[in-house]
Design a protein around this motif. Structure first.
Motif, mmCIF file in Angstrom:
data_model
loop_
_atom_site.group_PDB
_atom_site.id
_atom_site.type_symbol
_atom_site.label_atom_id
_atom_site.label_comp_id
_atom_site.label_asym_id
_atom_site.label_seq_id
_atom_site.Cartn_x
_atom_site.Cartn_y
_atom_site.Cartn_z
ATOM 1 N N LEU A 152 23.689 42.388 42.942
ATOM 2 C CA LEU A 152 22.998 41.242 42.372
ATOM 3 C C LEU A 152 22.198 41.675 41.164
ATOM 4 N N PRO A 153 22.529 41.192 39.978
ATOM 5 C CA PRO A 153 21.750 41.584 38.806
ATOM 6 C C PRO A 153 20.328 41.035 38.880
ATOM 7 N N THR A 154 19.353 41.875 38.501
ATOM 8 C CA THR A 154 18.017 41.359 38.279
ATOM 9 C C THR A 154 17.833 41.265 36.783
ATOM 10 N N ARG A 155 17.355 40.149 36.325
ATOM 11 C CA ARG A 155 17.286 39.900 34.896
ATOM 12 C C ARG A 155 15.869 39.546 34.488
ATOM 13 N N SER A 156 15.524 39.961 33.303
ATOM 14 C CA SER A 156 14.250 39.555 32.744
ATOM 15 C C SER A 156 14.376 38.126 32.247
ATOM 16 N N GLY A 157 13.237 37.440 32.203
ATOM 17 C CA GLY A 157 13.242 36.080 31.660
ATOM 18 C C GLY A 157 13.525 35.052 32.724
ATOM 19 N N ARG A 158 13.134 33.831 32.432
ATOM 20 C CA ARG A 158 13.300 32.736 33.370
ATOM 21 C C ARG A 158 14.402 31.821 32.915
ATOM 22 N N ARG A 159 15.041 31.188 33.892
ATOM 23 C CA ARG A 159 16.054 30.197 33.574
ATOM 24 C C ARG A 159 15.367 28.909 33.173
ATOM 25 N N PRO A 160 15.942 28.160 32.242
ATOM 26 C CA PRO A 160 15.305 26.917 31.820
ATOM 27 C C PRO A 160 15.292 25.893 32.938
ATOM 28 N N LYS A 166 2.131 50.579 33.768
ATOM 29 C CA LYS A 166 3.015 49.468 34.121
ATOM 30 C C LYS A 166 3.282 49.430 35.618
ATOM 31 N N ALA A 167 3.441 50.601 36.228
ATOM 32 C CA ALA A 167 3.699 50.651 37.665
ATOM 33 C C ALA A 167 2.504 50.118 38.450
ATOM 34 N N VAL A 168 1.289 50.462 38.021
ATOM 35 C CA VAL A 168 0.096 49.931 38.687
ATOM 36 C C VAL A 168 0.096 48.407 38.619
ATOM 37 N N ALA A 217 -0.832 42.909 38.788
ATOM 38 C CA ALA A 217 -0.412 41.721 38.044
ATOM 39 C C ALA A 217 -0.448 40.488 38.938
ATOM 40 N N LYS A 218 -0.588 39.315 38.309
ATOM 41 C CA LYS A 218 -0.661 38.073 39.082
ATOM 42 C C LYS A 218 0.609 37.801 39.871
ATOM 43 N N ASP A 219 1.746 38.372 39.412
ATOM 44 C CA ASP A 219 2.995 38.248 40.164
ATOM 45 C C ASP A 219 3.487 39.625 40.606
ATOM 46 N N SER A 220 2.544 40.512 40.923
ATOM 47 C CA SER A 220 2.876 41.849 41.411
ATOM 48 C C SER A 220 3.500 41.772 42.802
ATOM 49 N N VAL A 221 4.048 42.889 43.254
ATOM 50 C CA VAL A 221 4.581 42.971 44.615
ATOM 51 C C VAL A 221 3.485 42.632 45.620
ATOM 52 N N ILE A 265 10.776 49.096 35.396
ATOM 53 C CA ILE A 265 9.348 49.046 35.674
ATOM 54 C C ILE A 265 8.530 49.004 34.391
ATOM 55 N N ASN A 266 9.056 49.590 33.325
ATOM 56 C CA ASN A 266 8.312 49.721 32.082
ATOM 57 C C ASN A 266 8.361 48.429 31.268
ATOM 58 N N GLY A 267 7.863 47.358 31.870
ATOM 59 C CA GLY A 267 7.862 46.046 31.244
ATOM 60 C C GLY A 267 6.937 45.121 32.015
ATOM 61 N N ASP A 268 7.001 43.823 31.710
ATOM 62 C CA ASP A 268 6.104 42.871 32.358
ATOM 63 C C ASP A 268 6.781 42.011 33.420
ATOM 64 N N ASP A 269 8.096 42.048 33.497
ATOM 65 C CA ASP A 269 8.812 41.244 34.481
ATOM 66 C C ASP A 269 8.897 42.019 35.793
ATOM 67 N N THR A 270 8.399 41.420 36.868
ATOM 68 C CA THR A 270 8.338 42.112 38.164
ATOM 69 C C THR A 270 9.539 41.818 39.059
ATOM 70 N N THR A 271 10.549 41.145 38.532
ATOM 71 C CA THR A 271 11.676 40.715 39.363
ATOM 72 C C THR A 271 12.315 41.866 40.113
#
Length: 483
Positions: free
Chosen positions: A7-15, A74-76, A82-86, A173-179
């Motif tokens: 299952l691909p995990t992708r950055s960004g949200r679907r419209p 970023k890992a922290v 983050a507000k949508d962290s694990v 991990i080196n980004g802002d998307d926690t997906t």
């Protein structure tokens, strides 16, 4: 073979779809900005379980993290702050029953130099060496390993299911998307990839694969969707007073699954389906402000089949191909969904942002599958009060669902139960996405677009849908303690 696929995990949200936009406007839905997730069910005082989590940064023999300080920060954020962290996501989904906390300090350790070649993708060896590099006084329950580069392995993230370890290439991990982090930790919790099936009209069985559900991180839904009702039920994260299990035909008013706890109301229907321990689960998903659900594309009632009581591997059902302009959850317009063999008809009415009325006819009469039918809304339903507190069997940790015999590992059972650990991989978000090719018959080679990756610790492979499931020998986790 576990009911999972790559299952691909992708950055960004679907419209958002048109109806989702309308519902969002009606409820003044906003993106989560500096606010915690609303809890979908009544929270209990204090967590029932505290998960001490360690993030381990590693450098390979001939490759290092691009900027260890940045990756550390970023890992922290992704795991804990983050507000949508694990930590935030699973606290909200569990009704504050699960607390993911740093094992020590800020929870991130390293980078440590380990004797692994960058061209070799050996998750077991990487995990062993990362564990050995950890300070002896650090006690942890789960370990996430962040390694150099984006292309060392054929996957973007990897998680043992269920089990104590997740692996990430640096870019995940080196980004802002926690997906990716949410998805792989979900595998640690025992969640499989949530699939979707296309069923013939008049049937809830004999269905064909139709991708993934898109309504949970485990189904390719991203970080702006909560877990589905079967996932919550399987972990006992949905309070029993929010679940009904009617024994006779009735109409149930469903509140959106992830609406704030103060909204009250029933959040899921859980009923027996047949005589083999299977279940049908229904929930209502709609965009709700300051909640886990801010990106539900097709608000409506979603129907799931839970095979042999394995809630953590439920499949989302529908009887038509996807059309975002027509779909309301699992339904096309107001047409009922029926299983004529089991005499079940499901219809809905009065859909609003605050709730929906679902009619469950458990004595439906109609033509048998394979014959033409124009079933309409059931007329035999009553408004009898549904019985609360469905009888539920254990989740995937103790009752794994298999479709074909699973390769027998030499390892003992995992800490979560008798199911052997299964590695579930997610592909990197590349411009030209492609499926992994078939592993070799011996299970020692995973072929992927752009080259082959040697995985000597893999002992069994099998297909489901577009991907592969990799079974890993149970490796000794140094200093790892069970829950």
């Amino acid at each position: 073979m576990a009911r999972t696929d790559l299952l691909p995990t992708r950055s960004g949200r679907r419209p958002l779809g048109r109806r989702a936009v309308a519902l969002a406007a009606a409820t003044a839905a906003t993106a989560l900005v500096g606010a915690p997730f609303a809890v979908p069910a009544a929270a209990e005082p204090g967590p029932e379980k505290t998960d001490r989590h360690a993030v381990v940064l590693v450098n390979f023999r001939n490759a290092s993290l691009s900027d260890a300080k940045v990756v550390h920060e970023k890992a922290v954020q992704q795991l804990f702050k983050a507000k949508d962290s694990v930590a935030a996501y699973y606290a909200a989904n569990s009704g504050q029953r699960l607390a993911v906390v740093p094992a020590q300090g800020d929870g991130v350790f390293g980078p440590f130099d380990i004797d692994v070649d960058k061209s070799k993708c050996d998750p077991g060896k990487i995990a062993d060496l990362a564990a050995k590099a950890m300070p002896a006084d650090v006690k942890y329950d789960h370990m996430s390993i962040v390694m150099p580069g984006d292309n060392a392995c054929g996957w973007w993230g990897l998680g043992s299911q269920p089990g104590p370890t997740t692996w990430f290439q640096e870019g995940a991990i080196n980004g802002d998307d926690t997906t990716a982090a949410l998805h792989e930790f979900g595998h640690n919790m025992g969640f499989a990839h949530e699939g979707r099936e296309l069923c013939p009209v008049g049937q809830f069985t004999g269905c064909s694969g139709d991708g993934t559900s898109h309504i949970t991180p485990m189904g390719g839904g991203g970080s702006h969707k909560g877990l589905s009702a079967p996932e919550l039920i399987g972990r006992h994260w949905l309070s029993p007073d929010r679940i009904v299990s009617p024994k006779t035909s009735t109409t149930v008013h469903l509140t959106p699954l992830h609406a704030p706890a103060a909204a009250g109301g029933t959040r899921a229907v859980d009923i027996p389906f047949g005589t083999d321990g299977d279940r049908l689960v229904l929930d209502y998903r709609a965009v709700a402000p300051n909640s886990l659900d801010t990106d539900i594309e097709n608000p409506g009632v979603f129907v799931f089949r839970v095979d042999k009581g394995n809630y953590s591997a439920a499949v989302n059902l529908r009887n038509t191909t996807e059309d975002k302009n027509k779909m309301f959850g699992s339904f096309t317009g107001t047409a009922p969904m029926t299983d004529l063999t089991h005499h079940i008809s499901l219809t809905y009415d009065k859909m609003t942002p605050d709730g929906i009325d679902v009619t469950i006819d458990l004595a439906h009469q109609g033509a048998q599958p394979g014959t033409a039918t124009t079933a309409t809304t059931a007329t035999t339903a009553t408004t009898a009060t549904a019985t609360a507190g469905a009888s539920r069997s254990a989740d995937a940790a103790t009752n794994p669902v298999t479709t074909t015999p699973r390769p027998t590992p030499s390892a003992k059972s995992s800490e979560f139960g008798d199911a052997p650990e299964v590695l579930n991989a997610t592909k990197p978000p590349v411009k030209a996405a492609s499926h992994s090719a078939s592993p070799s018959e011996k299970g020692s080679q995973l072929a992927a677009t752009g080259g082959s990756v040697l995985v000597p610790t893999l002992i069994g492979t099998a297909f489901l849908g577009a991907g592969a499931v990799l079974v890993l020998r149970r490796r000794r986790q140094v200093r790892h303690r069970r829950h």
